[in-house]
Design an enzyme around this catalytic site. Structure first.
Site, PDB file in Angstrom:
ATOM      1  N   HIS A  65      10.833   1.689   0.532  1.00  0.00           N
ATOM      2  CA  HIS A  65      10.787   0.796  -0.619  1.00  0.00           C
ATOM      3  C   HIS A  65      11.313  -0.599  -0.301  1.00  0.00           C
ATOM      4  O   HIS A  65      12.101  -1.178  -1.040  1.00  0.00           O
ATOM      5  CB  HIS A  65      11.516   1.410  -1.827  1.00  0.00           C
ATOM      6  CG  HIS A  65      10.692   2.450  -2.494  1.00  0.00           C
ATOM      7  ND1 HIS A  65      10.578   3.717  -1.981  1.00  0.00           N
ATOM      8  CD2 HIS A  65       9.921   2.402  -3.599  1.00  0.00           C
ATOM      9  CE1 HIS A  65       9.776   4.426  -2.766  1.00  0.00           C
ATOM     10  NE2 HIS A  65       9.353   3.651  -3.751  1.00  0.00           N
ATOM     11  N   CYS A  87      -6.038  -7.506   4.609  1.00  0.00           N
ATOM     12  CA  CYS A  87      -4.646  -7.165   4.926  1.00  0.00           C
ATOM     13  C   CYS A  87      -3.739  -8.383   5.032  1.00  0.00           C
ATOM     14  O   CYS A  87      -2.530  -8.251   5.239  1.00  0.00           O
ATOM     15  CB  CYS A  87      -4.568  -6.340   6.209  1.00  0.00           C
ATOM     16  SG  CYS A  87      -5.259  -4.687   5.999  1.00  0.00           S
ATOM     17  N   GLU A 116      -0.407   4.739   8.771  1.00  0.00           N
ATOM     18  CA  GLU A 116      -0.236   3.811   7.654  1.00  0.00           C
ATOM     19  C   GLU A 116      -0.972   4.334   6.425  1.00  0.00           C
ATOM     20  O   GLU A 116      -0.685   3.924   5.316  1.00  0.00           O
ATOM     21  CB  GLU A 116      -0.662   2.394   8.014  1.00  0.00           C
ATOM     22  CG  GLU A 116      -2.131   2.225   8.288  1.00  0.00           C
ATOM     23  CD  GLU A 116      -2.522   0.773   8.479  1.00  0.00           C
ATOM     24  OE1 GLU A 116      -1.674  -0.049   8.842  1.00  0.00           O
ATOM     25  OE2 GLU A 116      -3.694   0.468   8.245  1.00  0.00           O
TER      26      GLU A 116
END
Length: 141
Positions: free
Chosen positions: A71, A23, A129
């Protein structure tokens, strides 16, 4: 006690600076925010009679929050070299810098505070998530 629950989703990218694992690389998620508000009694008169609040008010605020992050590349402030950050901005990427490490747990707390500041009687916020990974923040224990 009455509760209303609404949810919205957004897509964004992030990374975890100084993290030892995959990550630490830029990656994206389909984030889902689930907000739960509460109250002890329903409205007794007017247009919202029989309601805790109009669902539309909750959904409008939740959509505004999700649309803000949608986005975008979300980064923790001061974790990316200035030259890299400026190059991304110059190339037209939408960057949102936050004061916290962009984990699901920190987003849950941040979104909780957002709704609290907007005057909602907030019970908890869940932030997914991915479909199977969820963080929940609540001040009611």
């Amino acid at each position: 006690m009455y509760s209303l629950i609404s949810e919205a989703s957004f897509d964004s990218a992030h990374f975890l600076a100084q993290y030892e694992g995959k990550c630490r690389n830029i990656h994206g998620h389909r984030w889902t925010i689930k907000v739960e508000i509460f109250g002890e009694k329903l409205q007794e008169e007017g247009n919202e009679r029989g309601m805790l609040i109009d669902f539309g008010k909750l959904k409008t605020e939740l959509k505004k929050l999700a649309d803000f992050y949608d986005h975008a590349f979300i980064i923790e402030k001061n974790t990316m070299r200035e030259i890299t950050l400026n190059a991304l901005k110059e190339d037209g990427f939408r960057i949102i810098e936050v004061e916290f490490r962009p984990t699901a747990e920190n987003f849950a707390k941040n979104f909780f505070d957002y709704f609290k500041e907007k005057g909602f009687s907030i019970k908890n916020i869940s932030v997914y998530e991915t479909p199977n990974n969820c963080a929940v923040y609540s001040e009611m224990m």
